[in-house]
Design a protein around this motif. Structure first.
Motif, short mmCIF file in Angstrom:
data_model
loop_
_atom_site.label_atom_id
_atom_site.label_comp_id
_atom_site.label_asym_id
_atom_site.label_seq_id
_atom_site.Cartn_x
_atom_site.Cartn_y
_atom_site.Cartn_z
N ASN A 153 4.04 -1.26 3.13
CA ASN A 153 4.26 -1.07 1.69
C ASN A 153 3.03 -0.45 1.04
O ASN A 153 3.14 0.38 0.14
N GLN A 156 2.21 3.31 0.20
CA GLN A 156 2.58 4.00 -1.03
C GLN A 156 1.35 4.53 -1.75
O GLN A 156 1.43 5.50 -2.49
N PRO A 167 11.62 1.56 0.28
CA PRO A 167 11.59 0.17 -0.18
C PRO A 167 12.50 -0.71 0.67
O PRO A 167 13.66 -0.36 0.93
N SER A 354 13.07 5.52 -10.72
CA SER A 354 11.85 4.74 -10.47
C SER A 354 11.86 3.97 -9.15
O SER A 354 10.86 3.34 -8.81
N LYS A 357 9.04 5.11 -6.84
CA LYS A 357 7.70 5.26 -7.41
C LYS A 357 6.71 4.44 -6.58
O LYS A 357 7.07 3.43 -6.01
N TYR A 392 11.44 0.37 -12.40
CA TYR A 392 10.79 -0.29 -11.26
C TYR A 392 9.38 0.27 -11.13
O TYR A 392 9.10 1.41 -11.53
N SER A 393 8.49 -0.55 -10.57
CA SER A 393 7.09 -0.13 -10.45
C SER A 393 6.45 -0.85 -9.27
O SER A 393 7.09 -1.64 -8.58
N MET A 394 5.16 -0.58 -9.04
CA MET A 394 4.43 -1.26 -7.96
C MET A 394 4.41 -2.76 -8.18
O MET A 394 4.52 -3.54 -7.24
N PRO A 397 8.79 -4.13 -8.20
CA PRO A 397 9.59 -3.26 -7.35
C PRO A 397 11.04 -3.72 -7.27
O PRO A 397 11.38 -4.85 -7.67
N ARG A 399 14.25 -5.26 -5.61
CA ARG A 399 14.44 -6.33 -4.63
C ARG A 399 15.91 -6.40 -4.23
O ARG A 399 16.79 -5.93 -4.96
#
Length: 485
Positions: A153, A156, A167, A354, A357, A392-394, A397, A399
């Motif tokens: 992961n 990224q 993901p 997103s 991302k 969604y972001s770091m 994220p 799920r």
């Protein structure tokens, strides 16, 4: 967790070495070292449990014989051994024609690997830290496997290396909908770090399809994968070892597209394809000649043509593709027409921009199709970001739980009972043909955003531009006055 702290301390040591530059090099260095430790731990167990088993690595280069002693070689002696002896020996391993020859795995991993570290003392410290992990201890291996997933992961943030990572929520959802079973030939033609493979293994184990050694052997024997680039190939092979795969030689280091489309025979066809082919990239000159009907250099298009050919009758696929494939014209139109004639493209799950991302911010889609019968109609499902979250972001994220609404709507294995909802709608083949095979079909239930009256917007734009011009003229006058003093 001891494994997490061990790996963190290894990365801290590597940061002191002038030869290791950035996350991608650090992960590459870490992976070939861990690979040697993992395979040596496996070898020692197999030597006890299998009569006549011999390690694929020559005795001198086995981890136990050069790395296990914390007071062993170090400094320039260590560097000379690694660079001048170990790497050349493992790159040049002679292979036999015997099936399951693990020497192929070792040679493929080291084919383009490199020792970036310049300090033999720091390298010894790293090796000693790695020795703290026992990969024959199931608990430690499980913890390391979980951390390894996190390590993947982290790619990224490793520049272009991020392209290798899908993901895990996306891979798990796709595999769950495809529902692979031991013995079904499962192929990922652009496998990256092996996310779809590990999700498939985990799915079959969790579902109870794999309970006996024979069932596990059947499952392993039906896996197929190819990866073009060295770093993700090495990461994938190590990932397979961590998941208890004794012979990950089915993960080939090659370019799947390098073969002419017509050369793939019936004997090579598979039951399942799950993949996220690279998109946005272009293949090298000449590759398009392997696909005379769909002559293009766009990687995603070539992979889609290959997948349609590779599926057996009744074979099924789940593929990640960008919005560009859905609305594209020319070759893309012919390709979509071919797909819908040869396969039942039954579902397209539309994802928000997103999901991938930070290394990609384009719209993506999950296409699910089955070979054999032409498409009659297509269900679209619009996946939305959870309420109260803009994207969604770091730190937030996607799920697997976020897909539960789609799973509930799906209608089970046979997709029975799916109905139109605010997020789901159905389109007939006739409608798609009338649109020129443009599959970029927006949700008809969504309320269009009101952007205002065009005349008012243009008037406001003109006002703002005039105001900007006035400010720019004032700034020029102030600067001219200052320079004149």
């Amino acid at each position: 967790m001891i494994v997490r702290s061990t790996v963190k301390s290894i990365q801290d040591i590597m940061r002191q070495d002038v030869g290791v530059d950035g996350d991608a090099q650090r992960i590459s260095q870490l992976t070939w070292l861990f690979f040697l430790k993992i395979i040596d731990d496996q070898d020692q167990e197999l030597e006890l449990t299998k009569d006549g088993y011999r390690s694929p690595i020559p005795e001198k280069f086995q981890w136990r014989n050069w790395a296990a002693d914390p007071e062993g070689i170090t400094g320039q002696t260590m560097l000379d051994f690694i660079n001048d002896e170990l790497f050349p020996a493992l790159k040049g391993l002679q292979l036999s024609a015997k099936l399951g020859d693990r020497r192929r795995v070792v040679r493929d991993v080291f084919e383009d690997a490199y020792n970036y570290m310049k300090s033999g003392q720091l390298l010894r410290q790293v090796v000693n830290k790695i020795n703290q992990v026992d990969f024959n201890n199931l608990d430690e291996r499980r913890h390391f496997g979980e951390f390894y997933e996190q390590l993947l992961n982290d790619l990224q943030s490793a520049g272009n290396a991020g392209e290798y990572y899908t993901p895990r929520a996306v891979t798990a959802f796709m595999v769950d909908r495809i529902d692979p079973y031991p013995g079904e030939l499962l192929f990922d033609p652009a496998c990256g770090t092996g996310g779809f493979l590990t999700c498939s293994i985990r799915h079959m184990e969790t579902k109870g399809y794999v309970r006996t050694p024979k069932q596990r052997e059947t499952m392993q024997g039906a896996l197929r994968a190819v990866e073009k680039k060295q770093l993700p190939h090495m990461l994938c092979v190590t990932n397979m070892l961590l998941h208890g795969i004794e012979d990950p030689s089915f993960v080939r280091h090659d370019n799947t597209l390098a073969r002419p489309l017509i050369s793939w025979s019936k004997d090579e066809r598979v039951d399942i394809v799950v993949t996220n082919p690279p998109f946005g990239g272009r293949e090298e000159d000449g590759i398009e000649n392997n696909f005379p009907t769909f002559r293009t250099k766009e990687t995603a298009d070539l992979f889609l043509a290959l997948i349609v050919r590779l599926l057996k009758p009744d074979g099924r696929a789940a593929v990640v593709l960008p919005d560009g494939t859905l609305f594209g014209e020319g070759v893309k139109t012919r390709l979509k027409e071919h797909l819908m004639e040869e396969c039942n493209l039954h579902t397209i799950v539309r994802l928000p921009n997103s999901v991938f991302k930070p290394y990609a911010s384009i719209g993506t889609n999950l296409l699910f199709f089955e070979k054999g019968a032409p498409t009659k109609d297509i269900w679209f499902y619009e996946h939305r970001v959870p309420e109260g979250q803009k994207a969604y972001s770091m730190t937030k994220p996607i799920r697997l739980g976020h897909f539960q609404g789609c799973i509930d709507w799906w209608g089970g294995k046979d997709r029975q009972g799916s109905e139109e909802t605010p997020q789901a709608w159905r389109v007939t083949t006739e409608e798609v043909k009338a649109r020129g095979y443009n599959l970029d079909i927006k949700n008809p239930h969504a309320v269009a955003d009101d952007h205002g009256d065009p005349e008012t917007l243009l008037s406001e734009l003109a006002r703002v531009e005039a105001e900007t011009t006035a400010y720019r003229d004032q700034l020029k006058a102030i600067l001219a006055e200052a320079l004149a003093r």
